[in-house]
Design an enzyme around this catalytic site. Structure first.
Site, PDB file in Angstrom:
ATOM      1  N   HIS A 200      31.236  63.661  46.772  1.00 15.59           N
ATOM      2  CA  HIS A 200      30.593  63.213  48.007  1.00 15.59           C
ATOM      3  C   HIS A 200      31.640  62.829  49.050  1.00 15.59           C
ATOM      4  CE1 HIS A 200      26.867  63.252  45.783  1.00 15.59           C
ATOM      5  NE2 HIS A 200      26.185  62.719  46.779  1.00 15.59           N
ATOM      6  N   HIS A 252      31.224  56.109  41.227  1.00 16.82           N
ATOM      7  CA  HIS A 252      32.659  56.363  41.275  1.00 16.82           C
ATOM      8  C   HIS A 252      33.418  55.050  41.390  1.00 16.82           C
ATOM      9  CE1 HIS A 252      32.431  60.739  41.640  1.00 16.82           C
ATOM     10  NE2 HIS A 252      31.438  60.561  42.496  1.00 16.82           N
TER      11      HIS A 252
END
Length: 312
Positions: A200, A252
């Site tokens: 992303h 993440h």
């Protein structure tokens, strides 16, 4: 009285009696254009090939162990995402392509800039080049990301929640645990091993930074000095928010997001400055060679000039 003669450069005639520019074979030019387009599509496919192989095959990421006291992988699994994959791709690609369509239309039809392409429609040629460069960069960025994910196999912050290992069979006193079995769903476990680096973050940074640089090159209106910086700031903040949301969603680690930002920015700069022609200097049209002036002397002038040299 002196007279002058001007010699003009004459274009060599072709076998048909006309200039080469007027005797080009349209079929030959069209076939060459089709060949170049096929070559571009082949390069685009090869750039996206690692991404396509990894996403559509059963390639598993590197199996990494863990420490029982590692707090960074003990976060809960959040079912919903702040920005899911569909929204990320739709917003990133649609905004970029719409901006390129508008920018090239303004450049070709309003600023009356010419294209070097032999295509009859200069707008189509300009759009083909800019959209092609953008998609080529997207393919490279995503291929880099997926290669890193499966090669490194870093565990996501919610790994233990997804893996659900049987700690009764694990001796945590050994330190680094490599022999363990996950009781969770295998597809989710494999996805939980793809933390580094953030896809992303890399994709959002590439698309938004590419647009920032595109606006810098194409947005030449000086009516409002702060409009372009405001648009560029908005695009960068969208990219930053996308990356930071991955930390809040426990998808993440912060270092994964920073690495994704760096990779996306690097690919965007390389594509803009080394592949596209956004910041290349514009070359002016070549002018014909100046006429050559030759001095023709009359016989009397020649005799006078020779007498002058003999006296010297």
């Amino acid at each position: 009285m002196q007279s002058y003669k001007y010699d003009k450069a004459i274009v060599p005639e072709s076998k048909n009696g006309g200039s080469p520019a007027l005797n080009n074979n349209p079929r030959k030019g069209g076939s060459k254009r089709v060949l170049l387009i096929c070559l571009d599509l082949f390069c685009l496919f090869m750039a996206a090939l690692p991404f396509l192989i990894i996403e559509t095959s059963t390639i598993k990421p590197y199996r990494r162990g863990f420490y029982c006291n590692d707090e960074s992988i003990k976060y809960p699994l959040k079912v919903s995402e702040t920005i899911n994959d569909a929204v990320l791709c739709a917003v990133g690609i649609v905004i970029a392509i719409l901006a390129i369509i508008t920018g090239e239309f303004y450049r070709i039809y309003y600023l009356k800039e010419k294209s070097r392409s032999t295509t009859q429609n200069p707008y189509v040629a300009a759009l083909y080049k800019q959209v092609g460069c953008f998609l080529f960069g997207c393919a490279i960025s995503q291929s880099f990301t997926d290669i890193a994910k499966v090669s490194i196999g870093r565990l996501r912050p919610h790994f233990l929640s997804v893996c659900d290992p049987d700690f009764s069979q694990i001796n945590c006193s050994e330190g680094y645990i490599q022999n363990y079995r996950c009781r969770g769903e295998d597809s989710k476990v494999q996805e939980a091993r793809k933390s580094f680096f953030s896809g992303h973050a890399s994709f959002s940074m590439f698309t938004m930074l590419y647009l920032v640089l595109y606006l810098q090159a194409r947005f030449t209106w000086r009516g409002a000095r702060l409009l372009r910086p405001l648009l560029q700031f908005t695009l960068l903040m969208m990219a930053f928010y996308t990356g930071l949301s991955r930390v809040s969603d426990y998808k993440h680690h912060p270092s994964d997001v920073l690495a994704g930002f760096a990779q996306g920015a690097l690919v965007a700069c390389c594509i803009v400055f080394f592949v596209s022609d956004l910041f290349k200097t514009k070359t002016s049209l070549s002018l014909p060679a100046p006429a050559i002036r030759r001095e023709i002397l009359s016989p009397v002038d020649i005799i006078d000039r020779n007498n002058h040299h003999n006296m010297v």
